[in-house]
Design a protein around this motif. Structure first.
Motif, PDB file in Angstrom:
ATOM      1  N   ALA A 124      55.606  66.052  29.080  1.00  0.00           N
ATOM      2  CA  ALA A 124      54.725  66.136  30.240  1.00  0.00           C
ATOM      3  C   ALA A 124      54.899  64.900  31.110  1.00  0.00           C
ATOM      4  O   ALA A 124      55.537  63.918  30.688  1.00  0.00           O
ATOM      5  N   ILE A 125      54.347  64.923  32.317  1.00  0.00           N
ATOM      6  CA  ILE A 125      54.443  63.771  33.213  1.00  0.00           C
ATOM      7  C   ILE A 125      53.521  62.649  32.725  1.00  0.00           C
ATOM      8  O   ILE A 125      53.943  61.510  32.556  1.00  0.00           O
ATOM      9  N   GLU A 128      47.490  63.193  30.490  1.00  0.00           N
ATOM     10  CA  GLU A 128      46.515  64.199  30.894  1.00  0.00           C
ATOM     11  C   GLU A 128      47.155  65.577  31.101  1.00  0.00           C
ATOM     12  O   GLU A 128      46.457  66.591  31.184  1.00  0.00           O
ATOM     13  N   ASP A 129      48.492  65.605  31.184  1.00  0.00           N
ATOM     14  CA  ASP A 129      49.208  66.866  31.379  1.00  0.00           C
ATOM     15  C   ASP A 129      49.629  67.507  30.057  1.00  0.00           C
ATOM     16  O   ASP A 129      50.117  68.640  30.046  1.00  0.00           O
ATOM     17  N   ASP A 131      49.368  69.448  26.587  1.00  0.00           N
ATOM     18  CA  ASP A 131      48.534  70.536  26.080  1.00  0.00           C
ATOM     19  C   ASP A 131      47.547  69.974  25.055  1.00  0.00           C
ATOM     20  O   ASP A 131      47.927  69.220  24.161  1.00  0.00           O
ATOM     21  N   CYS A 172      55.322  61.302  27.096  1.00  0.00           N
ATOM     22  CA  CYS A 172      54.850  61.321  28.480  1.00  0.00           C
ATOM     23  C   CYS A 172      55.815  60.553  29.378  1.00  0.00           C
ATOM     24  O   CYS A 172      56.056  59.361  29.152  1.00  0.00           O
ATOM     25  N   ARG A 204      56.006  65.409  40.817  1.00  0.00           N
ATOM     26  CA  ARG A 204      55.204  66.628  40.842  1.00  0.00           C
ATOM     27  C   ARG A 204      55.402  67.490  39.598  1.00  0.00           C
ATOM     28  O   ARG A 204      54.447  67.930  38.962  1.00  0.00           O
ATOM     29  N   ARG A 205      56.645  67.748  39.237  1.00  0.00           N
ATOM     30  CA  ARG A 205      56.924  68.615  38.091  1.00  0.00           C
ATOM     31  C   ARG A 205      58.392  68.519  37.724  1.00  0.00           C
ATOM     32  O   ARG A 205      59.221  68.057  38.518  1.00  0.00           O
TER      33      ARG A 205
END
Length: 214
Positions: A124-125, A128-129, A131, A172, A204-205
């Motif tokens: 994830a970035i 908080e992103d 799962d 992360c 962003r992603r």
């Protein structure tokens, strides 16, 4: 007080300037900050290189926070295919203006991030992103491992917290060591780009493809 021999004063001044320039260059190489920012950081920390690095990071973070609420609707989608064609990444990075999005520096930044994703395989970035189920599962595993030490429950919580932070630094993107300069995190690299462009820059992603992987 005895005065230096004629010409010695000039030599001493040049020596000081040379050392100062060398230290500024060393700091710039370590942080990618601007020359004037490096000079100011060294001045503020009395020439202490490590303290100057911390100073620049804190400054970058402060500037980044001020820009975090700005709308970033421009940017690029960067693709990276690793040699051999068995691993590829697509990553979107946003900024505020089309002008910045077209600069070589911004595009190099996006390319370096795509290479980071390819090499370090983040989940994830930011934390908080991640799962929530992934975090819960990891906590359960770490707690079970910590209990094998036989230490009190309050100590176990600290052990799990420390190991969970290590998990975040591995999974992360923003908390990973930057592959081209492991002395800093990707978050630091992002802050540097925000400082250089004067804009809110956002990762962003991303998506990572590996041949044969589910």
């Amino acid at each position: 007080m005895e005065r230096p021999a004629p010409g010695l004063e000039v030599l001493e001044e040049e020596s000081v300037l040379e050392i100062s320039a060398a230290k500024v260059k060393e700091l710039r190489d370590k942080t990618n900050a601007g020359m004037m920012d490096c000079k100011k950081a060294l001045k503020e920390t009395n020439g202490d290189l490590e303290k100057a690095i911390v100073y620049l990071r804190e400054k970058g973070l402060a500037v980044a926070r001020k820009r975090a609420d700005r709308v970033a609707s421009e940017g690029v989608v960067q693709a990276y295919i690793h040699t051999g064609g068995k691993l590829g990444v697509m990553l979107e990075v946003n900024c505020e203006t089309d002008f910045v999005a077209k600069t070589p520096e911004f595009n190099e930044f996006a390319k370096n991030l795509a290479m980071q994703v390819a090499a370090a395989n983040p989940l994830a970035i930011g934390r908080e992103d991640l799962d929530a189920e992934v975090i819960a599962k990891e906590k359960a595993i770490l707690l079970a491992q910590a209990r094998e030490s036989g230490k009190p429950e309050n100590i176990l919580e600290k052990m799990v917290e420390g190991r969970l932070n290590k998990f975040y630094s591995e999974t992360c993107l923003l908390e990973q060591p930057y592959v081209k300069n492991p002395d800093i995190q990707v978050q630091d690299y992002l802050n540097e780009m925000r400082a250089k462009t004067g804009e809110n820059v956002i990762i962003r992603r991303f998506i990572r493809y590996q041949l044969g992987a589910a």
